[in-house]
Motif scaffolding. Structure first.
Motif, short mmCIF file in Angstrom:
data_model
loop_
_atom_site.label_atom_id
_atom_site.label_comp_id
_atom_site.label_asym_id
_atom_site.label_seq_id
_atom_site.Cartn_x
_atom_site.Cartn_y
_atom_site.Cartn_z
N LEU A 34 44.18 -60.27 49.69
CA LEU A 34 44.89 -58.98 49.21
C LEU A 34 44.14 -58.45 48.12
CD1 LEU A 34 47.92 -57.78 49.63
CD2 LEU A 34 48.40 -59.17 47.63
N LEU A 35 43.57 -59.17 47.06
CA LEU A 35 43.00 -58.48 45.85
C LEU A 35 41.88 -57.79 46.37
CD1 LEU A 35 44.31 -61.38 43.59
CD2 LEU A 35 44.67 -58.93 43.01
N GLU A 36 41.15 -58.41 47.37
CA GLU A 36 39.82 -57.60 47.99
C GLU A 36 40.29 -56.30 48.15
OE1 GLU A 36 36.29 -56.64 48.06
OE2 GLU A 36 36.86 -58.47 47.38
N GLN A 37 41.57 -56.23 49.02
CA GLN A 37 42.07 -54.83 49.55
C GLN A 37 42.24 -53.89 48.27
OE1 GLN A 37 45.45 -55.65 52.37
NE2 GLN A 37 44.00 -56.38 53.85
N MET A 38 43.04 -54.60 47.34
CA MET A 38 43.52 -54.00 46.28
C MET A 38 42.15 -53.27 45.47
SD MET A 38 46.36 -54.39 43.80
CE MET A 38 46.49 -53.13 42.28
N LYS A 39 41.14 -53.99 45.51
CA LYS A 39 39.73 -53.32 44.75
C LYS A 39 39.41 -52.30 45.40
CE LYS A 39 36.63 -56.73 43.59
NZ LYS A 39 35.58 -57.74 43.69
N GLN A 40 39.37 -52.17 46.80
CA GLN A 40 39.03 -51.22 47.57
C GLN A 40 40.20 -50.05 47.41
OE1 GLN A 40 38.74 -53.06 51.23
NE2 GLN A 40 36.98 -54.24 50.74
N HIS A 41 41.43 -50.36 47.39
CA HIS A 41 42.48 -49.49 47.13
C HIS A 41 42.42 -48.62 46.01
CE1 HIS A 41 46.40 -47.61 47.21
NE2 HIS A 41 46.89 -48.06 46.21
N LEU A 42 41.84 -49.25 44.74
CA LEU A 42 41.77 -48.60 43.64
C LEU A 42 40.71 -47.61 43.44
CD1 LEU A 42 42.48 -51.81 41.08
CD2 LEU A 42 43.75 -49.46 41.69
N ALA A 43 39.78 -47.74 44.39
CA ALA A 43 38.65 -46.72 44.42
C ALA A 43 39.09 -45.16 45.18
CB ALA A 43 37.41 -47.42 45.07
N THR A 44 40.16 -45.51 45.82
CA THR A 44 40.66 -44.11 46.48
C THR A 44 41.33 -43.37 45.44
OG1 THR A 44 42.75 -45.18 47.05
CG2 THR A 44 40.82 -45.52 48.59
N ASP A 45 41.82 -42.12 46.08
CA ASP A 45 42.49 -41.14 45.18
C ASP A 45 43.82 -41.54 44.78
OD1 ASP A 45 40.42 -39.48 45.20
OD2 ASP A 45 41.10 -38.04 46.80
N ALA A 46 44.52 -42.45 45.84
CA ALA A 46 45.90 -43.15 45.55
C ALA A 46 45.54 -43.97 44.46
CB ALA A 46 46.34 -43.55 46.89
N GLY A 47 44.76 -44.63 44.39
CA GLY A 47 44.41 -45.79 43.65
C GLY A 47 43.91 -45.36 42.08
N LYS A 48 43.32 -44.03 42.02
CA LYS A 48 43.03 -43.33 40.98
C LYS A 48 44.35 -42.97 40.36
CE LYS A 48 38.30 -42.43 41.65
NZ LYS A 48 37.90 -42.44 42.92
N GLU A 49 45.33 -42.36 40.99
CA GLU A 49 46.65 -41.88 40.52
C GLU A 49 47.64 -43.25 39.94
OE1 GLU A 49 48.23 -38.83 40.27
OE2 GLU A 49 46.13 -38.37 40.65
N LEU A 50 47.51 -44.37 40.44
CA LEU A 50 47.97 -45.58 40.27
C LEU A 50 47.37 -45.92 38.74
CD1 LEU A 50 49.91 -47.48 41.37
CD2 LEU A 50 47.87 -48.87 41.85
N THR A 51 46.09 -45.84 38.68
CA THR A 51 45.54 -46.29 37.23
C THR A 51 45.98 -45.19 36.05
OG1 THR A 51 43.50 -45.28 37.61
CG2 THR A 51 43.56 -47.61 37.93
N LYS A 52 46.30 -43.98 36.42
CA LYS A 52 46.55 -43.23 35.32
C LYS A 52 48.16 -43.39 35.05
CE LYS A 52 44.14 -38.91 36.87
NZ LYS A 52 44.43 -38.24 37.95
N LYS A 53 48.92 -43.55 36.17
CA LYS A 53 50.38 -43.85 35.92
C LYS A 53 50.71 -44.96 35.16
CE LYS A 53 53.28 -45.09 39.43
NZ LYS A 53 53.95 -44.72 40.64
N ILE A 54 49.98 -46.14 35.72
CA ILE A 54 50.25 -47.59 35.09
C ILE A 54 49.40 -47.85 33.71
CG2 ILE A 54 50.25 -49.98 35.43
CD1 ILE A 54 51.52 -49.50 38.23
N ASN A 55 48.31 -47.61 33.74
CA ASN A 55 47.35 -47.79 32.43
C ASN A 55 47.49 -49.03 31.71
OD1 ASN A 55 45.26 -46.83 30.97
ND2 ASN A 55 46.55 -45.78 29.55
#
Length: 125
Positions: free
Chosen positions: A13-34
């Motif tokens: 699951l965390l491996e999938q998360m790593k790939q997810h964070l590299a996507t645009d959706a993942g980048k939005e998430l980092t901005k939002k949660i930080n």
């Protein structure tokens, strides 16, 4: 030393998360949660033979091992199967906490931003 080669379901699951964070959706998430989360995931019992992951939602990174940039905003301890349940939205984080299936250290306001929404929707688990 515990046999840490035994695969946790959480590893995938965390491996999938790593790939997810590299996507645009993942980048939005980092901005939002930080925030930076540390997950201590135990095969059977919280506090024993834990595998530690850092999910850095400031930089958008997932790595194995404790957070090296100071203190994480919140640290969660789970059993492997409970982590999966919470991450997939099968168990509410508040309920997990009340039942003792999840332990939290650090900022509670940071912990409240920890929801199943931060995880990629699994293709196949």
């Amino acid at each position: 030393m515990a046999d840490s080669t035994k695969q946790l379901k959480s590893d995938a699951l965390l491996e999938q998360m790593k790939q997810h964070l590299a996507t645009d959706a993942g980048k939005e998430l980092t901005k939002k949660i930080n925030l930076v989360y540390q997950f201590n995931i135990a095969p059977k019992k919280i506090g024993f033979d834990e595998v530690i992951y850092t999910v850095d939602l400031k930089k958008g990174e997932v790595c194995k091992g404790p957070y090296e940039g100071g203190k994480p905003d919140a640290t969660f301890s789970f059993k492997d199967e409970d982590f999966i349940k919470v991450a997939l939205g099968k168990m509410n984080p508040q309920i997990a906490f009340m039942r003792g299936a999840m332990k939290i250290k650090g900022s509670l306001s940071a912990a409240q931003k920890f929801t199943p929404d931060i995880f990629p929707k699994p293709s196949k688990m």
